[in-house]
Design an enzyme around this catalytic site. Structure first.
Site, PDB file in Angstrom:
ATOM      1  N   ASP A 151       0.834  -1.197   0.000  1.00 43.40           N
ATOM      2  CA  ASP A 151       0.000   0.000   0.000  1.00 43.40           C
ATOM      3  C   ASP A 151       0.871   1.250   0.000  1.00 43.40           C
ATOM      4  O   ASP A 151       0.602   2.232  -0.710  1.00 43.40           O
ATOM      5  CB  ASP A 151      -0.915  -0.023   1.220  1.00 43.40           C
ATOM      6  CG  ASP A 151      -1.737   1.244   1.359  1.00 43.40           C
ATOM      7  OD1 ASP A 151      -2.592   1.493   0.500  1.00 43.40           O
ATOM      8  OD2 ASP A 151      -1.507   1.999   2.330  1.00 43.40           O
ATOM      9  N   GLU A 178      -1.871  -5.308  -3.678  1.00 42.49           N
ATOM     10  CA  GLU A 178      -0.889  -4.554  -2.907  1.00 42.49           C
ATOM     11  C   GLU A 178       0.235  -5.467  -2.420  1.00 42.49           C
ATOM     12  O   GLU A 178       1.405  -5.073  -2.405  1.00 42.49           O
ATOM     13  CB  GLU A 178      -1.581  -3.878  -1.720  1.00 42.49           C
ATOM     14  CG  GLU A 178      -2.506  -2.747  -2.145  1.00 42.49           C
ATOM     15  CD  GLU A 178      -3.305  -2.151  -1.008  1.00 42.49           C
ATOM     16  OE1 GLU A 178      -3.864  -1.054  -1.181  1.00 42.49           O
ATOM     17  OE2 GLU A 178      -3.370  -2.802   0.064  1.00 42.49           O
TER      18      GLU A 178
END
Length: 226
Positions: free
Chosen positions: A49, A121
């Site tokens: 992320d 991610e």
């Protein structure tokens, strides 16, 4: 350690050759599979992320040197939000190589936005750990591709835009209500109504409440601004 045929093909779609294949294996391993927590992709998701955010921030600032922070922020949010990550994951068929427990498999986990976004991610983090920031940047820019250039100059999500429309007219925020649900538990279809204090309302249907709320807000905003 070597990758299975399907994972090797997936690595090809990523455009990265893993020096340590176990990193990719961990990135596609969901916690529902069981085993030690250190073997699933949650920690990689956390790192990915941040890597994705940095790459997108750099890309947007480079693409529009004159843009203000207020202009960049909504574009950034549009590119890193969960739905976008899931969209990119689907474009490379990430769902097909997810390692899921039986319950998640039976409940349609390979199609869920949340699982796909988290795994996307985690994959970014795996590339970062395996090849460094340059490899991660190249992969993200390649996978997001034209989405970066196509992001709207004002990329606020529809719910935010509708709320700002109401605030500008000294009206209460819009209210969202679930007015219908169809389909099996593993593939529900929600109908959400967005309503203003004036009584003006629109409905929309989607596979998640969040998506249906956004669609209803977009429909109502379009009606109000015609």
């Amino acid at each position: 350690m070597t990758l299975s045929g399907d994972l090797a093909a997936f690595a090809g779609r990523l455009g990265h050759s893993f020096a340590r294949p176990e990193r990719l294996i961990r990135a596609v391993t969901h916690g529902s599979l069981g085993g030690a927590a250190a073997e699933d992709n949650q920690r990689l998701e956390f790192l990915g992320d941040r890597v994705l955010g940095l790459v997108m921030a750099e890309a947007l600032l480079r693409a529009d040197p004159a843009a203000t922070e207020g202009q960049i922020a909504p574009r950034f949010n549009a590119l890193v939000r969960r739905e976008m990550c899931a969209e990119v994951a689907r474009s490379i068929d990430l769902g097909a190589v997810l390692r899921l427990g039986r319950s998640e498999t039976r409940s349609g986990g390979r199609r869920k936005d949340a699982l796909l976004a988290d795994a996307m991610e985690a994959v970014i983090a795996a590339i970062y750990l395996d090849g460094g920031m340059d490899a991660a940047r190249d992969a993200v820019l390649r996978l997001w591709g034209e989405r970066i250039g196509a992001v709207q100059a004002d990329a606020r999500d529809a719910k935010t835009a509708l709320q700002e429309w109401a605030q500008a007219r000294a009206e209460p925020p819009p209210v969202y209500a679930e007015v219908g649900r169809e389909g099996p538990d593993h593939a529900p279809l929600f109908t959400i109504e967005a309503r203003l204090a004036s009584g003006t309302a629109e409905q929309a249907r989607a596979g998640s409440k969040r998506q249906a709320e956004q669609a209803a807000a977009a429909a109502l905003l379009a009606r109000l601004t015609q």
